[in-house]
Design an enzyme around this catalytic site. Structure first.
Site, short mmCIF file in Angstrom:
data_model
loop_
_atom_site.label_atom_id
_atom_site.label_comp_id
_atom_site.label_asym_id
_atom_site.label_seq_id
_atom_site.Cartn_x
_atom_site.Cartn_y
_atom_site.Cartn_z
N ASN A 57 0.86 -1.19 0.00
CA ASN A 57 0.00 0.00 0.00
C ASN A 57 0.89 1.24 0.00
OD1 ASN A 57 -1.96 1.94 0.35
ND2 ASN A 57 -2.37 1.43 2.49
N TRP A 58 0.93 1.93 -1.13
CA TRP A 58 1.82 3.07 -1.26
C TRP A 58 1.29 4.32 -0.56
CZ3 TRP A 58 3.84 3.39 -7.02
CH2 TRP A 58 4.48 2.19 -7.36
N GLU A 221 -4.92 -5.39 10.54
CA GLU A 221 -3.92 -4.35 10.80
C GLU A 221 -4.19 -3.71 12.15
OE1 GLU A 221 -2.05 -2.36 7.06
OE2 GLU A 221 -4.11 -1.69 7.24
N GLY A 288 3.26 -1.35 4.21
CA GLY A 288 3.21 0.09 3.99
C GLY A 288 4.54 0.62 3.51
N GLY A 289 5.28 1.27 4.43
CA GLY A 289 6.52 1.95 4.07
C GLY A 289 7.54 1.08 3.36
#
Length: 309
Positions: A57-58, A221, A288-289
């Site tokens: 997920n950008w 999450e 994520g990151g």
């Protein structure tokens, strides 16, 4: 690797008086009691039989199309047998979706959108309909992320409506959904994990037909772990995923629930993926990151492929 080796110490963990922030007391059983110690230990030795799914997920990154193209090229160059042995999806921001679909064609890496509109057409400035997303070649839509819930006020009813829009998208019967669920740190500390995910799944998947369940992935999450550097231990993740699967079993039956893939999300890194993926109910990761660097995401995909099969 034997179960006893892979999960050494799990019995002590399950018997611990405090799990996931829940302190055992005469009127408040620990999570191990609520989930059932025997069912939890049974799950540890059960075969998985579900194709791992690793997703990136950008969010609102990167800053420019050139930067996005560079990242996409890195992902395309890193595609190999490992990435083709699992399902891999990336979720770029809307302006980059068409470029992503084009640049990742033939790599086996799928593209998804981070959200969709509640409407299908009309006077809704700034919105993007699910039909528009699917027509680009996207194969997934990410729904119910905690940031959409907390920052943009999306309700359980909104999320459920979007799930149905995706599942009912005309001409795209295979469009998939990744539905995010998870508790805040306050809810975690209060021992409400099971209650929170139960409500989110029951409301998010309300009136979903069992025949469409194969198009749905659940991403657990814990909100307290998203972007914080905190990561649930593999045993904590397994307990949470077992709670998710029990809710699904209550809605759709045991057999159907066993086929649903459940990802873990929350500061997943190349260093944490292997230990997470050996848990029998962890079927992948929503990253994520670490998905913003091609090399780190490729390592996570490799870990999902080698540890999760």
């Amino acid at each position: 690797v034997t179960t006893s080796t892979r999960f050494a110490g799990v019995g002590a963990f399950v018997n611990s008086p405090s799990i996931l922030g829940v302190v055992a007391s005469p009127d408040k059983p620990s999570s191990s009691t609520a989930l059932g110690q025997s069912s939890y230990l049974d799950a540890l030795s059960a075969p998985r039989g579900r194709l791992p799914i690793l997703a990136g997920n950008w969010k609102l990154n990167p800053a420019t199309l050139d930067d996005a193209a560079s990242l996409l090229q890195g992902l395309a160059d890193s595609a190999n047998d490992a990435s083709r042995s699992v399902e891999v999806v990336v979720f770029p921001p809307f302006p980059y979706l068409s470029t992503a679909v084009s640049m990742l064609a033939g790599t086996g890496i799928k593209v998804g959108a981070q959200n969709c509109a509640l409407e299908t057409s009309g006077a809704h400035t700034g919105e993007t309909a699910v039909s528009m997303i699917a027509s680009l070649g996207c194969e997934y839509v990410l729904l119910g992320h905690s940031e959409r819930r907390s920052i943009y006020g999306e309700t359980e009813a909104d999320i459920n409506a979007k799930v149905h829009l995706c599942l009912g998208c005309e001409g795209h019967p295979n469009l998939g959904v990744i539905l995010c669920v998870g508790e805040t740190e306050e809810e975690y500390d209060a021992g409400l994990l099971r209650s929170i995910v139960d409500v989110q799944i029951n409301k998010g998947l309300a009136d979903v037909n069992q025949r469409d369940l194969g198009r749905i992935v659940i991403a657990y999450e814990p909100v307290w772990a998203i972007g914080t550097g905190k990561v649930a231990t593999p045993e904590q993740a397994q307990i949470a995923h077992d709670a998710v699967r029990q809710t699904l079993a209550g809605m759709f039956g045991d057999n159907a629930s066993e086929r649903v893939r459940i990802q873990y999300g929350g500061s997943v890194t190349p260093d944490s993926i292997d230990s997470l993926m050996i848990m029998p109910d962890v079927d992948g990761a929503l990253v994520g990151g670490a998905s913003l660097t091609a090399d780190s995401f490729a390592r996570i995909v490799e870990g999902g492929a080698t540890s999760g099969l």
